[in-house]
Scaffold this motif. Structure first.
Motif, PDB file in Angstrom:
ATOM      1  N   LYS A  10       0.844  -1.193   0.000  1.00  0.00           N
ATOM      2  CA  LYS A  10       0.000   0.000   0.000  1.00  0.00           C
ATOM      3  C   LYS A  10       0.882   1.247   0.000  1.00  0.00           C
ATOM      4  O   LYS A  10       2.003   1.231   0.526  1.00  0.00           O
ATOM      5  CB  LYS A  10      -0.914  -0.010   1.226  1.00  0.00           C
ATOM      6  N   SER A  11       0.340   2.329  -0.553  1.00  0.00           N
ATOM      7  CA  SER A  11       1.192   3.489  -0.826  1.00  0.00           C
ATOM      8  C   SER A  11       1.761   4.114   0.444  1.00  0.00           C
ATOM      9  O   SER A  11       2.824   4.727   0.404  1.00  0.00           O
ATOM     10  CB  SER A  11       0.421   4.525  -1.634  1.00  0.00           C
ATOM     11  N   GLN A  12       1.079   3.941   1.576  1.00  0.00           N
ATOM     12  CA  GLN A  12       1.593   4.544   2.807  1.00  0.00           C
ATOM     13  C   GLN A  12       2.696   3.709   3.465  1.00  0.00           C
ATOM     14  O   GLN A  12       3.292   4.139   4.457  1.00  0.00           O
ATOM     15  CB  GLN A  12       0.455   4.838   3.794  1.00  0.00           C
ATOM     16  N   ILE A  36       9.595   5.273  -7.597  1.00  0.00           N
ATOM     17  CA  ILE A  36       9.677   3.867  -8.020  1.00  0.00           C
ATOM     18  C   ILE A  36       9.321   2.952  -6.855  1.00  0.00           C
ATOM     19  O   ILE A  36       9.800   3.138  -5.739  1.00  0.00           O
ATOM     20  CB  ILE A  36      11.094   3.534  -8.523  1.00  0.00           C
ATOM     21  N   ARG A  37       8.486   1.977  -7.149  1.00  0.00           N
ATOM     22  CA  ARG A  37       8.145   0.972  -6.135  1.00  0.00           C
ATOM     23  C   ARG A  37       8.161  -0.413  -6.769  1.00  0.00           C
ATOM     24  O   ARG A  37       7.704  -0.602  -7.889  1.00  0.00           O
ATOM     25  CB  ARG A  37       6.762   1.270  -5.530  1.00  0.00           C
ATOM     26  N   GLN A  38       8.725  -1.351  -6.025  1.00  0.00           N
ATOM     27  CA  GLN A  38       8.767  -2.716  -6.533  1.00  0.00           C
ATOM     28  C   GLN A  38       7.690  -3.550  -5.867  1.00  0.00           C
ATOM     29  O   GLN A  38       7.434  -3.415  -4.667  1.00  0.00           O
ATOM     30  CB  GLN A  38      10.150  -3.336  -6.299  1.00  0.00           C
ATOM     31  N   GLY A  39       7.055  -4.389  -6.648  1.00  0.00           N
ATOM     32  CA  GLY A  39       6.050  -5.297  -6.117  1.00  0.00           C
ATOM     33  C   GLY A  39       6.226  -6.676  -6.713  1.00  0.00           C
ATOM     34  O   GLY A  39       7.265  -6.978  -7.289  1.00  0.00           O
ATOM     35  N   LYS A  40       5.195  -7.482  -6.558  1.00  0.00           N
ATOM     36  CA  LYS A  40       5.260  -8.849  -7.059  1.00  0.00           C
ATOM     37  C   LYS A  40       4.296  -9.037  -8.216  1.00  0.00           C
ATOM     38  O   LYS A  40       3.217  -8.440  -8.256  1.00  0.00           O
ATOM     39  CB  LYS A  40       4.871  -9.839  -5.949  1.00  0.00           C
ATOM     40  N   LEU A  41       4.693  -9.892  -9.124  1.00  0.00           N
ATOM     41  CA  LEU A  41       3.839 -10.285 -10.241  1.00  0.00           C
ATOM     42  C   LEU A  41       3.601 -11.778 -10.131  1.00  0.00           C
ATOM     43  O   LEU A  41       4.561 -12.545 -10.014  1.00  0.00           O
ATOM     44  CB  LEU A  41       4.565  -9.967 -11.550  1.00  0.00           C
ATOM     45  N   ILE A  71      -3.292  -6.457   5.064  1.00  0.00           N
ATOM     46  CA  ILE A  71      -2.981  -5.354   5.977  1.00  0.00           C
ATOM     47  C   ILE A  71      -2.029  -4.358   5.323  1.00  0.00           C
ATOM     48  O   ILE A  71      -2.192  -3.157   5.450  1.00  0.00           O
ATOM     49  CB  ILE A  71      -2.354  -5.905   7.284  1.00  0.00           C
ATOM     50  N   ILE A  72      -1.058  -4.888   4.593  1.00  0.00           N
ATOM     51  CA  ILE A  72      -0.045  -3.984   4.024  1.00  0.00           C
ATOM     52  C   ILE A  72      -0.003  -3.987   2.498  1.00  0.00           C
ATOM     53  O   ILE A  72       0.674  -3.166   1.899  1.00  0.00           O
ATOM     54  CB  ILE A  72       1.374  -4.334   4.549  1.00  0.00           C
TER      55      ILE A  72
END
Lengths: 79, 79
Positions: A10-12, A36-41, A71-72
């Motif tokens: 989440k952005s926060q 830049i934000r890294q996440g999962k695919l 939650i996150i």
């Protein structure tokens, strides 16, 4: 059908890996890349004969029960 | 503009994390999910005044120079 699930913090929530990537890109001269934000695919196959509702329901259920920490994290489904 | 870069291992490369997810989903009763593979999602902001060509060129260049290991990974740009 092939489905893509994009999972991001989440952005926060602080995401340090993205900051590292941003700094590295800046050091290489890529100054236009920001926030830049890294996440999962997660990509998976579902049977083609499922209706859109069944597909959405199964993916939502799998995300809530295993793939996503509500939650996150938040998720987005493509395709 | 917000850009999504999806980075995945090439299909001929073993991706064990996806297998673990697949087995866990099967154990939870999600038997329709097949061929699961996990990859990376990188999201970033680029200035809105870039043309599509400039944007594509910058992203390709950043992927080749830092973000993607061309030998084992491939990438897809969304948005």
């Amino acid at each position: 059908m092939r489905v893509k699930i994009l999972i991001r913090l989440k952005s926060q929530i602080l995401e340090p890996q993205g900051k590292v990537i941003e700094q590295s890109l800046n050091n290489l001269g890529f100054n236009e890349f920001n926030n830049i934000r890294q996440g999962k695919l997660i990509e998976l196959d579902l049977p083609d004969n499922l209706s859109k509702e069944e597909k959405d329901q199964k993916i939502d259920s799998a995300c809530k029960k295993l793939l996503v920490n509500d939650i996150i994290e938040e998720y987005e489904v493509l395709g």
